[in-house]
Motif scaffolding. Structure first.
Motif, PDB file in Angstrom:
ATOM      1  N   ASP A  71       6.689   1.456   3.485  1.00 50.05           N
ATOM      2  CA  ASP A  71       7.669   1.139   2.446  1.00 50.05           C
ATOM      3  C   ASP A  71       7.320  -0.145   1.711  1.00 50.05           C
ATOM      4  N   ALA A  72       6.415  -0.957   2.292  1.00 46.53           N
ATOM      5  CA  ALA A  72       6.011  -2.200   1.640  1.00 46.53           C
ATOM      6  C   ALA A  72       5.000  -1.968   0.523  1.00 46.53           C
ATOM      7  N   ILE A  73       4.355  -0.788   0.490  1.00 49.20           N
ATOM      8  CA  ILE A  73       3.310  -0.571  -0.517  1.00 49.20           C
ATOM      9  C   ILE A  73       3.555   0.684  -1.366  1.00 49.20           C
ATOM     10  N   LYS A  74       4.637   1.401  -1.136  1.00 55.81           N
ATOM     11  CA  LYS A  74       4.899   2.613  -1.917  1.00 55.81           C
ATOM     12  C   LYS A  74       5.165   2.253  -3.379  1.00 55.81           C
ATOM     13  N   TYR A  75       4.825   3.156  -4.264  1.00 53.67           N
ATOM     14  CA  TYR A  75       5.063   3.033  -5.706  1.00 53.67           C
ATOM     15  C   TYR A  75       4.201   1.972  -6.386  1.00 53.67           C
ATOM     16  N   TYR A  76       3.180   1.490  -5.708  1.00 58.28           N
ATOM     17  CA  TYR A  76       2.412   0.400  -6.300  1.00 58.28           C
ATOM     18  C   TYR A  76       0.991   0.839  -6.616  1.00 58.28           C
ATOM     19  N   ALA A  77       0.492   0.386  -7.785  1.00 57.15           N
ATOM     20  CA  ALA A  77      -0.841   0.762  -8.233  1.00 57.15           C
ATOM     21  C   ALA A  77      -1.854  -0.330  -7.942  1.00 57.15           C
ATOM     22  N   ASP A  78      -1.453  -1.566  -8.090  1.00 53.49           N
ATOM     23  CA  ASP A  78      -2.381  -2.693  -7.943  1.00 53.49           C
ATOM     24  C   ASP A  78      -1.886  -3.596  -6.824  1.00 53.49           C
ATOM     25  N   ILE A  79      -2.716  -3.795  -5.804  1.00 51.62           N
ATOM     26  CA  ILE A  79      -2.310  -4.583  -4.642  1.00 51.62           C
ATOM     27  C   ILE A  79      -3.298  -5.722  -4.430  1.00 51.62           C
ATOM     28  N   SER A  80      -2.772  -6.933  -4.368  1.00 58.53           N
ATOM     29  CA  SER A  80      -3.569  -8.111  -4.028  1.00 58.53           C
ATOM     30  C   SER A  80      -2.964  -8.757  -2.798  1.00 58.53           C
ATOM     31  N   ILE A  81      -3.790  -9.388  -2.000  1.00 57.83           N
ATOM     32  CA  ILE A  81      -3.300 -10.056  -0.800  1.00 57.83           C
ATOM     33  C   ILE A  81      -3.720 -11.521  -0.827  1.00 57.83           C
ATOM     34  N   TYR A  82      -2.889 -12.350  -0.193  1.00 58.37           N
ATOM     35  CA  TYR A  82      -3.143 -13.785  -0.139  1.00 58.37           C
ATOM     36  C   TYR A  82      -3.124 -14.229   1.314  1.00 58.37           C
ATOM     37  N   GLY A  83      -4.201 -14.894   1.732  1.00 58.16           N
ATOM     38  CA  GLY A  83      -4.273 -15.417   3.082  1.00 58.16           C
ATOM     39  C   GLY A  83      -3.774 -16.839   3.157  1.00 58.16           C
ATOM     40  N   SER A  84      -3.928 -17.455   4.330  1.00 57.82           N
ATOM     41  CA  SER A  84      -3.470 -18.831   4.518  1.00 57.82           C
ATOM     42  C   SER A  84      -4.266 -19.815   3.670  1.00 57.82           C
ATOM     43  N   ASP A  85      -5.447 -19.395   3.196  1.00 55.62           N
ATOM     44  CA  ASP A  85      -6.247 -20.250   2.320  1.00 55.62           C
ATOM     45  C   ASP A  85      -5.800 -20.153   0.866  1.00 55.62           C
ATOM     46  N   LEU A  86      -4.752 -19.334   0.612  1.00 58.15           N
ATOM     47  CA  LEU A  86      -4.169 -19.123  -0.720  1.00 58.15           C
ATOM     48  C   LEU A  86      -5.119 -18.417  -1.682  1.00 58.15           C
ATOM     49  N   LYS A  87      -6.224 -17.901  -1.171  1.00 52.92           N
ATOM     50  CA  LYS A  87      -7.135 -17.139  -2.011  1.00 52.92           C
ATOM     51  C   LYS A  87      -6.623 -15.711  -2.167  1.00 52.92           C
ATOM     52  N   SER A  88      -6.905 -15.123  -3.320  1.00 58.16           N
ATOM     53  CA  SER A  88      -6.466 -13.764  -3.609  1.00 58.16           C
ATOM     54  C   SER A  88      -7.610 -12.785  -3.364  1.00 58.16           C
ATOM     55  N   TYR A  89      -7.272 -11.653  -2.720  1.00 61.13           N
ATOM     56  CA  TYR A  89      -8.263 -10.616  -2.445  1.00 61.13           C
ATOM     57  C   TYR A  89      -7.701  -9.270  -2.891  1.00 61.13           C
ATOM     58  N   LYS A  90      -8.526  -8.501  -3.574  1.00 64.65           N
ATOM     59  CA  LYS A  90      -8.125  -7.154  -3.942  1.00 64.65           C
ATOM     60  C   LYS A  90      -8.199  -6.253  -2.713  1.00 64.65           C
ATOM     61  N   SER A  91      -7.291  -5.294  -2.639  1.00 65.39           N
ATOM     62  CA  SER A  91      -7.295  -4.369  -1.503  1.00 65.39           C
ATOM     63  C   SER A  91      -6.804  -3.005  -1.961  1.00 65.39           C
ATOM     64  N   ARG A  92      -7.026  -2.012  -1.132  1.00 66.07           N
ATOM     65  CA  ARG A  92      -6.574  -0.659  -1.433  1.00 66.07           C
ATOM     66  C   ARG A  92      -6.070  -0.003  -0.155  1.00 66.07           C
ATOM     67  N   VAL A  93      -5.204   0.978  -0.323  1.00 64.43           N
ATOM     68  CA  VAL A  93      -4.671   1.718   0.819  1.00 64.43           C
ATOM     69  C   VAL A  93      -5.707   2.744   1.261  1.00 64.43           C
ATOM     70  N   VAL A  94      -6.066   2.728   2.541  1.00 68.62           N
ATOM     71  CA  VAL A  94      -7.047   3.690   3.052  1.00 68.62           C
ATOM     72  C   VAL A  94      -6.389   4.794   3.867  1.00 68.62           C
ATOM     73  N   VAL A  95      -5.234   4.521   4.448  1.00 70.86           N
ATOM     74  CA  VAL A  95      -4.513   5.551   5.197  1.00 70.86           C
ATOM     75  C   VAL A  95      -3.053   5.129   5.317  1.00 70.86           C
ATOM     76  N   PHE A  96      -2.168   6.113   5.336  1.00 71.64           N
ATOM     77  CA  PHE A  96      -0.757   5.807   5.565  1.00 71.64           C
ATOM     78  C   PHE A  96      -0.099   6.987   6.262  1.00 71.64           C
ATOM     79  N   ASP A  97       0.991   6.701   6.935  1.00 70.17           N
ATOM     80  CA  ASP A  97       1.793   7.715   7.608  1.00 70.17           C
ATOM     81  C   ASP A  97       3.244   7.429   7.242  1.00 70.17           C
ATOM     82  N   LYS A  98       3.761   8.191   6.300  1.00 75.13           N
ATOM     83  CA  LYS A  98       5.118   7.961   5.797  1.00 75.13           C
ATOM     84  C   LYS A  98       6.162   8.148   6.885  1.00 75.13           C
ATOM     85  N   SER A  99       5.974   9.154   7.735  1.00 70.64           N
ATOM     86  CA  SER A  99       6.985   9.441   8.756  1.00 70.64           C
ATOM     87  C   SER A  99       7.050   8.355   9.824  1.00 70.64           C
TER      88      SER A  99
END
Length: 251
Positions: free
Chosen positions: A93-121
């Motif tokens: 539910d944290a990534i549904k409906y989204y096309a572009d996902i970026s993540i930020y680590g403790s170093d505050l750097k931005s990294y592009k990412s993609r969904v590789v697998v999910f299980d809705k149930s």
């Protein structure tokens, strides 16, 4: 001046002897050591924060135009945890409906990412970092069991906050059938853990750790008896055998 004679001149002596005998008998009784509540493997809050801070990520998501409601922000936030190099686990539910996902680590750097697998149930999703990202020598340890009343910690990004660190107490377990599941998300989860962890929007997917630094589960803001209870107490999706199998299957 005359002194009043004592009625029991030997009482003080007898009392002293009785106390001495009692102390002697108490010293002879067997002593049983109490079970240690804190073991050498456990860490305090500061130690735990240092151990896990590099693994917690804030997830920034841009909503696909067809799901964007007028007046809403096109960008929302949630959380996730790096469980092995290059891969982050969070809730579906944290990534549904989204096309572009970026993540930020403790170093505050931005990294592009993609969904590789999910299980809705089961309300689980795994993201792959496109390139870069922090590296760890060993994968994240997963807890095999949890205990009612144990101290737990969470580390995740709430809306407007990059890294929020909270201490809480793990409560009882709740049947998944007793909870509300929006759009069928999480319907296959048998049991949730309940905690007094304080969280709010943006906290879904926040990792919850025990004091050994082992991952217990992820905050699931989608599953609640009533949505009005958000921020009062929180349900945690446990990382059970089926979810561990899904995590290990990703290469």
């Amino acid at each position: 001046m005359t002194h009043r004679p004592r009625r029991f001149p030997q009482l003080k002596g007898y009392l002293g002897i009785a106390v001495s005998v009692l102390c002697f008998l108490l010293a002879l009784r067997p002593v049983h050591a109490e079970r240690r509540l804190v073991t050498a493997e456990e860490m305090n809050g500061t130690q735990l924060y240092r151990a896990i801070q590099g693994r917690a990520f804030k997830i920034e998501k841009r909503i696909r135009p067809e799901y964007l409601i007028q007046g809403d922000s096109p960008v929302e936030y949630s959380s996730g945890v790096l469980y092995k190099n290059g891969y982050i686990i969070t809730t579906y539910d944290a990534i549904k409906y989204y096309a572009d996902i970026s993540i930020y680590g403790s170093d505050l750097k931005s990294y592009k990412s993609r969904v590789v697998v999910f299980d809705k149930s089961r309300n689980i999703a795994i993201l792959k970092i496109a390139s870069g990202g922090p590296k760890f020598k060993t994968p994240l340890a997963i807890a095999k069991q949890s205990y009612h009343g144990e101290v737990v910690y969470s580390l995740g990004g709430l809306n407007g906050i990059h890294s929020a660190f909270f201490k809480a107490i793990l409560g009882g377990k709740v049947s998944g059938k007793a909870l509300y599941h929006e759009e069928g998300i999480g319907v296959s989860i048998r049991t949730y853990m309940m905690t007094n962890l304080q969280t709010t929007d943006g906290g879904s997917g926040t990792p919850v750790f025990n004091t050994r630094g082992q991952l217990l589960g992820l905050v699931d803001l989608n599953s609640l008896p009533e949505k009005s209870l958000t921020g009062v107490f929180t349900f945690v999706l446990p990382v059970d055998d089926e979810i561990r199998s899904l995590m290990n299957a990703i290469r």
